[in-house]
Scaffold this motif. Structure first.
Motif, PDB file in Angstrom:
ATOM      1  N   SER A 365      39.433  45.023 -75.711  1.00  0.00           N
ATOM      2  CA  SER A 365      39.082  43.714 -75.144  1.00  0.00           C
ATOM      3  C   SER A 365      39.278  42.616 -76.187  1.00  0.00           C
ATOM      4  O   SER A 365      39.785  41.524 -75.878  1.00  0.00           O
ATOM      5  CB  SER A 365      37.639  43.712 -74.655  1.00  0.00           C
ATOM      6  N   THR A 366      38.882  42.903 -77.428  1.00  0.00           N
ATOM      7  CA  THR A 366      39.064  41.922 -78.492  1.00  0.00           C
ATOM      8  C   THR A 366      40.544  41.705 -78.788  1.00  0.00           C
ATOM      9  O   THR A 366      40.967  40.585 -79.097  1.00  0.00           O
ATOM     10  CB  THR A 366      38.329  42.370 -79.772  1.00  0.00           C
ATOM     11  N   MET A 367      41.348  42.768 -78.686  1.00  0.00           N
ATOM     12  CA  MET A 367      42.790  42.619 -78.882  1.00  0.00           C
ATOM     13  C   MET A 367      43.386  41.703 -77.806  1.00  0.00           C
ATOM     14  O   MET A 367      44.257  40.868 -78.090  1.00  0.00           O
ATOM     15  CB  MET A 367      43.479  43.979 -78.842  1.00  0.00           C
ATOM     16  N   ALA A 368      42.944  41.861 -76.563  1.00  0.00           N
ATOM     17  CA  ALA A 368      43.415  40.979 -75.488  1.00  0.00           C
ATOM     18  C   ALA A 368      43.024  39.535 -75.775  1.00  0.00           C
ATOM     19  O   ALA A 368      43.812  38.596 -75.550  1.00  0.00           O
ATOM     20  CB  ALA A 368      42.843  41.432 -74.148  1.00  0.00           C
ATOM     21  N   LEU A 369      41.809  39.346 -76.277  1.00  0.00           N
ATOM     22  CA  LEU A 369      41.353  37.999 -76.657  1.00  0.00           C
ATOM     23  C   LEU A 369      42.217  37.436 -77.777  1.00  0.00           C
ATOM     24  O   LEU A 369      42.587  36.250 -77.754  1.00  0.00           O
ATOM     25  CB  LEU A 369      39.889  38.060 -77.089  1.00  0.00           C
ATOM     26  N   CYS A 370      42.565  38.275 -78.763  1.00  0.00           N
ATOM     27  CA  CYS A 370      43.456  37.829 -79.845  1.00  0.00           C
ATOM     28  C   CYS A 370      44.759  37.289 -79.274  1.00  0.00           C
ATOM     29  O   CYS A 370      45.233  36.215 -79.665  1.00  0.00           O
ATOM     30  CB  CYS A 370      43.785  38.994 -80.785  1.00  0.00           C
ATOM     31  N   GLY A 371      45.347  38.056 -78.363  1.00  0.00           N
ATOM     32  CA  GLY A 371      46.605  37.641 -77.766  1.00  0.00           C
ATOM     33  C   GLY A 371      46.485  36.316 -77.040  1.00  0.00           C
ATOM     34  O   GLY A 371      47.342  35.429 -77.177  1.00  0.00           O
ATOM     35  N   ALA A 372      45.420  36.155 -76.276  1.00  0.00           N
ATOM     36  CA  ALA A 372      45.216  34.920 -75.519  1.00  0.00           C
ATOM     37  C   ALA A 372      45.040  33.719 -76.442  1.00  0.00           C
ATOM     38  O   ALA A 372      45.579  32.636 -76.208  1.00  0.00           O
ATOM     39  CB  ALA A 372      44.008  35.067 -74.604  1.00  0.00           C
ATOM     40  N   LEU A 373      44.298  33.904 -77.541  1.00  0.00           N
ATOM     41  CA  LEU A 373      44.044  32.795 -78.461  1.00  0.00           C
ATOM     42  C   LEU A 373      45.273  32.445 -79.289  1.00  0.00           C
ATOM     43  O   LEU A 373      45.459  31.290 -79.685  1.00  0.00           O
ATOM     44  CB  LEU A 373      42.870  33.142 -79.381  1.00  0.00           C
ATOM     45  N   LYS A 374      46.121  33.437 -79.560  1.00  0.00           N
ATOM     46  CA  LYS A 374      47.338  33.163 -80.336  1.00  0.00           C
ATOM     47  C   LYS A 374      48.241  32.152 -79.631  1.00  0.00           C
ATOM     48  O   LYS A 374      49.013  31.453 -80.280  1.00  0.00           O
ATOM     49  CB  LYS A 374      48.107  34.459 -80.586  1.00  0.00           C
ATOM     50  N   ASN A 375      48.136  32.100 -78.328  1.00  0.00           N
ATOM     51  CA  ASN A 375      48.968  31.171 -77.572  1.00  0.00           C
ATOM     52  C   ASN A 375      48.453  29.738 -77.622  1.00  0.00           C
ATOM     53  O   ASN A 375      49.210  28.799 -77.412  1.00  0.00           O
ATOM     54  CB  ASN A 375      49.060  31.625 -76.112  1.00  0.00           C
ATOM     55  N   ILE A 376      47.162  29.552 -77.924  1.00  0.00           N
ATOM     56  CA  ILE A 376      46.592  28.200 -77.826  1.00  0.00           C
ATOM     57  C   ILE A 376      46.117  27.640 -79.161  1.00  0.00           C
ATOM     58  O   ILE A 376      45.774  26.464 -79.242  1.00  0.00           O
ATOM     59  CB  ILE A 376      45.422  28.169 -76.816  1.00  0.00           C
ATOM     60  N   LEU A 377      46.091  28.481 -80.223  1.00  0.00           N
ATOM     61  CA  LEU A 377      45.600  28.020 -81.516  1.00  0.00           C
ATOM     62  C   LEU A 377      46.696  28.062 -82.568  1.00  0.00           C
ATOM     63  O   LEU A 377      47.544  28.955 -82.561  1.00  0.00           O
ATOM     64  CB  LEU A 377      44.416  28.879 -81.976  1.00  0.00           C
ATOM     65  N   VAL A 378      46.646  27.119 -83.488  1.00  0.00           N
ATOM     66  CA  VAL A 378      47.608  27.091 -84.581  1.00  0.00           C
ATOM     67  C   VAL A 378      47.183  28.039 -85.692  1.00  0.00           C
ATOM     68  O   VAL A 378      48.010  28.694 -86.314  1.00  0.00           O
ATOM     69  CB  VAL A 378      47.739  25.655 -85.136  1.00  0.00           C
TER      70      VAL A 378
END
Length: 525
Positions: A365-378
């Protein structure tokens, strides 16, 4: 070449594990001021207990990826700040277990038979047998607070001396208690019924000062207390008063709230055995903890997750090996879901199907969150800081299980919109199998165009013509089944990332709505 800073005289065996792949700089007596000046150069730090890694130091550690503590306790590392910065903190939880266990047992035997006092008496020219009448361990009750690795190992050794074991640990399961042949009890019962009490607790808000005048009042008269865990768990002044009154008949202490002890009044008593934090001070343990943490640092620098990471989801090595193959799948689903959303989101729900039921899926679940945040954060996002970043952004991470026959499904939501994406593993590669209502099958690789469109003649030709004119090759193309509204979705894997003009030309094709470009290479950045 990546650089590793070795502090506090960590064993040469640990350096041997790392020296062939990394540049090693050893500074056994590095001051805080010097550390602040040089820390920015290093990718990893390995240390023992002498050096403190504070927020001030971490603020300057621009390249630091991992801190390795050659030992168990990490009170000298600001884990909260390291977590915010995405720095992994690892320790060596197993390397000194035997040494610490044996030292606790040595303290208990020394208390039972007055060994240090008798030795000192002989050194002073006396032969005083009557003053050192001891007790046997056989038949006595040993209370153990904390049944982790060391507490459990102590229980096993005490049973060989035919002692009865009472155990207090809120996280001790009935099955584990039965396996260790200990009696699981409430704290007050252990305090009231133990002849010896040994502490093996982590330092938390609950355990800080646990042994104080109030808890000592609940103990059996004449109890003997051993602490080789955390000095802060005992209020030393309260223990001194109890030793003076003989409510506590003896204490064996290896750890203290403030070290060095600096002539605390407890050192004047003759019913104490005091050692200067020697729990892990064996030749074998120093080699063991150094080597263990060196291998963990090596794994982290190679992009691996390790079971000894303290600021990530804690999994056994066996469970970690089970879930590792799904890391990329989970992260890819989160990344693509965030791209499809194309706006801020406030909830990410990761759903696991039948194929994942036997796994501890928290880290996925945390890995999925990592992926999602990589798209919106610098800024850099990893397993360590993703939950902290999500909390700051008011993004809620949820997890649920399903009886359906799939691997992982990610739901992404805001107040007005939601999307769902599902994927699987095939020949060790990540494939997307469903986007919202559309069943499709494409590999999550390279640059992908996701093209929702009306199912009308000439659509594929128009897309191919625009890409061809731009010298962009189509590596693969998958089209979903058409829905009831005459719409479907196309996934086009490209050889090159299209320019803004090409993207705009594609978006102008009649019948295309909501064109998305996803650069899957960013998932691994």
């Amino acid at each position: 070449m990546k650089k590793i800073l070795v502090l506090d005289g960590v064993s040469a065996s640990a350096v041997d594990v790392l020296k062939n792949e990394y540049k090693i700089v050893e500074k056994p007596n590095c001051s805080k001021e010097e550390l602040e000046q040089i820390i920015a150069e290093f990718d990893a730090v390995i240390l023992r207990s002498a050096t403190k890694i504070t927020k001030d130091i971490l603020d300057k550690a621009h390249n630091l990826k991992v801190i390795g503590r050659a030992g168990v306790g990490v009170d000298n590392i600001d884990i909260k700040e390291a977590t915010k910065k995405g720095i992994v903190v690892v320790n060596a939880p197993n390397g000194n277990t035997n040494a610490a266990t044996e030292h606790a047992f040595a303290l208990m035997l020394s208390l039972a038979r007055h060994i240090p006092q008798a030795h000192k008496s002989i050194q002073n020219g006396l032969w005083d047998r009557k003053s050192f009448l001891g007790v046997e361990l056989k038949g006595k009750t040993l209370g153990i607070l904390g049944l982790g690795r060391i507490g459990a190992a102590l229980a096993i050794r005490a049973q060989a001396f035919e002692m009865k074991i009472l155990a207090y640990d809120p996280y001790l399961s009935d099955e584990r208690a039965k396996e260790l042949q200990v009696e699981k009890c409430e704290l007050d019962y252990v305090l009231a019924n133990s002849d010896f009490l040994s502490l093996h607790l982590p330092l938390t808000d609950e355990t800080r000062g646990m042994i104080n005048k109030n808890s000592i009042a609940k103990m059996k008269d004449g109890i003997k207390i051993i602490n080789a865990a955390r000095g802060e768990c005992i209020v030393l002044d309260d223990l001194y008063d109890a030793l003076l009154s003989k409510k506590v008949s003896g204490a064996g202490l290896d750890v203290f709230e403030s070290e060095p002890l600096n002539n605390h009044k407890i050192t004047s008593l003759d019913n104490v055995v005091l050692t200067p934090h020697l729990g892990a001070s064996t030749i074998e343990a120093q080699v063991g903890v150094g080597v263990d943490v060196a291998y963990s640092i090596k794994d982290v620098l190679n992009g691996q997750m390790v079971s000894s990471a303290l600021n990530a989801v804690a999994l056994s090595e066996q469970m970690l090996n089970k879930v590792k193959p799904y890391f990329h799948l989970a992260q890819s689903l989160g990344f693509i879901a965030s791209n499809i959303m194309h706006s801020a989101f406030d909830e990410l729900c990761v759903e696991f199907g039948l194929k994942m039921q036997e796994m501890d899926t928290r880290i996925l679940s945390t890995m999925a969150l990592c992926g999602a945040l990589k798209n919106i954060l610098v800024q850099d996002v990893n397993l360590i800081n993703a939950p902290v970043l999500a909390k700051d952004l008011k993004i809620h991470l949820k997890e649920q299980k399903s009886d359906e026959n799939f691997y992982i499904r990610v739901h992404i939501k805001d107040k007005n919109n939601s999307h769902c994406i599902e994927g699987s593993i095939l020949n060790n590669e990540v494939y997307i199998s469903k986007i919202d209502e559309y069943y499709i099958n494409f590999e999550a690789l390279g640059v992908i165009l996701l093209i929702p469109h009306d199912n009308v003649p000439g659509m594929i030709g128009q897309i191919g013509t625009i890409l061809g004119k731009a010298n962009i090759n189509i590596k693969s193309m998958q089209v979903s089944k058409t829905n009831n509204n005459g719409e479907n979705i196309m996934a086009v894997l490209l050889s090159l990332k299209p320019s803004k003009d090409v993207f705009n030309d594609l978006n102008k094709i009649a019948g295309i709505h909501g064109l998305k470009m996803i650069d899957c290479e960013k998932i691994n950045d």
